[in-house]
Design a protein around this motif. Structure first.
Motif: not given
Length: 879
Positions: A19-30, A40-47, A66-68, A85-90
């Motif tokens: 709603s704030k004009d952001h493009l929603r992208l699906p999560s990138f691969s781990l 392995l991807i370990n943060a939302g900004m990593a990809p 929302c990045q796995k 935990g080892t897995f989380f969503e950012m």
């Protein structure tokens, strides 16, 4: 504050920023793409690193995801606490030179207080000590009570990693306690005691730190925010930790059901329950992104967490494999946000089940090896297992250190933990060395990555192998230059090109670039991280300048062979699915002008019969002369049409679909034949395993397939000539000669046994005695190992109470055997110790049980000397 489920929070966040004009992208691969600094991807900004550095142009200046993520740095603490935990969503929203603090701070406050409805008197904001700008925005553009804003130092509110982009940050915290916090000291104490929980970090990347430590303002500052989905879910659901969040608790409850235990009753059980609950999420997502268990890299991470979970299932009393069923709960929880989980459910379960079964086997092997270590320690009177042995159990056999410690503890023994940790650290350093070092953003500081982003090359090579174009850039020796001359090796970039740049497993084209002033041989064609097409050239005549008009011509014969192999690869993929099953997915490929290589997911060797079927299906469809059509469509249309997509590929909104008639349909950017008949012929050359659950087929097509058949025919002709028979009789002749050879070998063996039998009598006439124990020790010649053992056995039976030590010089090597009667063993005789010392004299080694042992040596000339010391050894052993 209304209670919200984890899935609902995720959707509300992404919708808000849309709603704030952001493009929603699906999560990138781990699995990181073009970033060798991460396993392995370990943060939302990593990809998104290439967008922050400017190496790539983002699809929008405002993005939300929302990045796995997977983090395994503190895996040993997972389960021991309810926090790790080892897995989380950012959850994240990002600005690439668009908005900044003025926008994100009010937006963050709006989302937290109005969308989530978190009470304002439960919230605090922290800012960097010197960030007056952030303070003014919080105080004037939101309705937070200014006394709830705390200024903290660099350790808390400044984000930087070495040199490069960095900046202050602002964190939003939730207060679980009662009463207002009034001072920074009170706030820090509350945070330490977990009363105050940080859940959203807003990073303001506004500086570039140089080598001297000076901070320079960036002309286009960025925004990078991160909010842990599981953490905000604990707040919204009023629970104490991530294991009580709705989706995660549903897994935990299923673990308890399977184990027939209650969570919260016994701490030891709770640790195991938490480990399984967390790890099942990680392994499910990792496998869905194409990671398979192996002994290195990210495959090792997967194997480790999977086996750790399986081991804790055993500790809870779950005797059978169970993780492959438990992953259904994780898939059901997340399938709407991550549809690939549902699509790959069967594959995920198959991988987990196979690895569980392998672990069942290896853990039993590990226990036996550990028992041998324990026996060795007991014999030596030692109660501490060396760290390298414990690490070998852990690293080679997948045997958890906890289990080693537990079993040793039962025997009042321990492990040299310091030594074990040193081995572990060495392995980490080897793994780190295997990943290429990178700067803050994981990008290489190369001239190739400094090519202007506005410079583009149009690819015309699908339809034409020749084109006229203009030179837009020249590179030589890591510098932009205005001229390349004869003898130079460099890079030419043009406005248009028919040359295919290496991509998707297909090699780059070769050919010529020329004009009336020069000629250049194109040695290869690749793309840099920006996607710019680079012609790697050798100037063989004249010179070329910037802005020159040139003709680019692809090597047609080579391209044609590549096209045949590439289309054949698609057809092979489909044939594999038809013969082996729908679980088959591409795990890698390589296509050049001489062959094709195709890696695919499958869990056993492909039989000869299956290979014949696969090859036949491909050739049958080649001969149907199907038209090969390419169409551009949206990714959703492509999937609906049945097109096969690669396991972990990130596709654009519009994709290219290549269809071979109605036989095969795949997303692909490579070059292909116009119809399947052009391939001519397809032959499989080999099939082998390359990793756990991954097989590889190598094949040839077209003239290369014909050449392959001709080579086979030549070999058959040569074999027929050598065997003096017709080609059709080669197999029968080989079988006949093999049978004759077997008979001859039997005769030779029988003769050797007779010789050994005649030796037996002589040896029995030379029995010695050492401290009341009879001894027969002798050096023999040309007696094979089996005959030597038979002879020793007979002599032991004859002398009844004693020891037999025989050695034979056979085929240039030494073979040794020692046998002892039960009464001799009771008197202190140990055959293993005897042969070990004897073998050492002959340059070899060996060992075994007290009553029987074998060894080998490399120095037959030392055999007599070696056997002469047996009497002396026996004298030291007999009590």
């Amino acid at each position: 504050m209304r209670k919200m489920g984890l899935n609902e929070i995720r959707e509300e966040y992404l919708k808000f920023f849309e709603s704030k004009d952001h493009l929603r992208l699906p999560s990138f691969s781990l699995v990181p793409q073009s970033d060798k600094s991460l396993l392995l991807i370990n943060a939302g900004m990593a990809p998104l690193k290439p967008y922050f550095t400017g190496l790539q142009v983002p699809p929008s200046k405002k993005i939300t995801t929302c990045q796995k993520c997977i983090r395994t740095g503190d895996i040993d603490n997972v389960g021991k606490t309810s926090r790790h935990g080892t897995f989380f969503e950012m959850l994240g929203n990002f600005s690439f030179g668009d908005y900044f603090k003025n926008e994100i701070i009010p937006w963050a406050w709006e989302f937290v207080t109005e969308v989530l409805g978190v009470p304002k008197d439960k919230l605090y904001a922290t800012i960097y000590l010197e960030d007056d700008e952030a303070y003014e925005i919080w105080a004037n553009k939101t309705d937070i009570d200014p006394s709830r804003i705390f200024r903290l130092g660099k350790d808390d509110n400044f984000w930087e990693i070495g040199q490069g982009p960095c900046g202050p940050c602002s964190e939003i915290h939730f207060d679980r306690g009662n009463g207002k916090i009034n001072t920074v000291e009170e706030f820090l104490k509350s945070a330490e005691e977990d009363r105050v929980v940080e859940f959203w970090n807003l990073v303001f990347t506004q500086f570039d730190k140089d080598e001297e430590g000076v901070y320079h303002r960036l002309p286009n500052p960025n925004i990078d925010t991160g909010m842990g989905l599981e953490r905000i879910a604990t707040i919204m659901q009023g629970v104490n930790n991530i294991f009580e969040v709705d989706t995660i608790k549903s897994i935990l409850d299923e673990v308890c059901k399977l184990a027939n235990v209650k969570y919260g009753d016994i701490n030891k059980n709770d640790v195991s329950i938490r480990i399984i609950t967390d790890h099942i999420r990680s392994m499910t997502f990792m496998i869905s992104d194409g990671v398979l268990p192996s002994n290195e890299g990210r495959g090792y991470v997967l194997r480790r967490i999977l086996r750790r979970a399986a081991r804790h299932g055993r500790l809870l009393g779950i005797s059978s494999t169970f993780l492959h069923e438990l992953c259904d709960v994780a898939i059901e929880n997340s399938k709407d946000a991550y549809p690939e989980l549902k699509e790959k459910r069967d594959f995920i379960k198959k991988v987990i089940k196979l690895e569980e079964e392998r672990f069942e086997e290896t853990i039993d092997s590990g226990i036996q090896i550990l028992k041998d270590f324990i026996e060795e320690l007991q014999n030596k009177g030692i109660n501490t297992l060396a760290g390298d042995k414990a690490f070998k159990l852990y690293d080679t056999y997948g045997f958890p250190l906890e289990l080693t410690l537990e079993i040793l503890e039962e025997k009042s023994m321990s492990v040299d933990i310091d030594s074990f940790n040193r081995e572990m650290q060495s392995q980490r350093e080897r793994a780190r060395a295997a990943r290429e070092e990178s700067n803050y953003m994981g990008s290489e500081d190369s001239i190739l990555n400094r090519i202007p982003s506005e410079l583009n090359t149009a690819f015309v090579g699908y339809d034409s192998l020749v084109c006229e174009s203009k030179v837009s850039l020249l590179i030589k020796d890591e510098e932009f230059v205005s001229l390349l001359k004869e003898g130079d090796k460099g890079i030419i970039i043009t406005e248009e090109t028919p040359f295919y740049a290496e991509m998707g497993g297909q090699v780059g084209d070769k050919g010529l670039i020329a004009s009336n002033t020069f000629k250049a041989e194109v040695l290869d064609c690749k793309k840099n991280i920006l996607g710019k097409t680079l012609h790697f050239v050798n100037i063989i005549e004249g010179s070329v300048e910037l802005n020159s008009n040139v003709t680019l011509k692809v090597d047609e014969a080579r391209r044609n062979s590549i096209r045949k192999n590439h289309t054949a690869t698609h057809m092979l993929h489909e044939a594999l699915k038809l013969v082996l099953g729908e679980h088959v997915n591409q795990a890698g490929s390589y296509v050049d002008d001489s062959r094709l290589r195709f890696d695919f997911t499958h869990f056993s060797a492909v039989s000869e019969e299956e290979l014949k079927k696969i090859e036949h299906i491909v050739n049958e469809n080649i001969m149907k002369v199907y038209s090969v059509d390419t169409n551009i469509m949206s990714i959703d249309e492509a999937k609906q049409s049945g097109a096969v997509a690669l396991f972990d590929e990130k596709y654009k909104d519009e994709v290219r679909v290549v269809a071979v008639g109605d036989f095969s349909k795949e997303l692909c950017g490579g070059t292909h034949v116009k119809n399947s008949g052009e391939i001519g012929l397809f032959r499989i050359v080999s099939e082998a395993g390359v990793a756990a659950g991954v097989r590889r087929i190598e094949a040839v097509s077209g003239l290369n397939a014909l050449n392959y058949i001709e080579e086979k025919n030549e070999l058959l002709k040569e074999a027929a000539v050598s065997l003096r028979c017709l080609e059709r009789d080669v197999i029968n002749k080989i079988l006949s000669q093999a049978a004759e050879l077997k008979e001859k070998e039997k005769e030779i063996l029988e003769l050797k046994r007779k010789i050994a039998g005649s030796v037996e009598e002589k040896l029995l006439n030379n029995v010695k005695e050492v401290k009341g124990v009879k001894l027969v020790a002798a050096a023999l010649k040309d007696i094979d190992g089996d005959s030597l053992r038979d002879l020793a056995d007979k002599i032991r039976d004859n002398i009844k109470d004693g020891v037999v030590v025989l050695g034979s010089a056979y085929s240039g090597k030494v073979q040794l055997v020692a046998m002892a009667s039960k009464t001799a063993v009771n008197k202190g005789v140990h055959c293993g110790k005897i042969v070990k010392e004897v073998a050492a004299v002959t340059g070899g080694g060996g060992g075994g049980r007290p009553d029987m042992a074998q060894a080998g040596g490399k120095l037959p000339e030392k055999l007599e000397e070696a056997l002469n010391i047996v009497e002396q050894i026996l004298d030291t052993l007999v009590k």
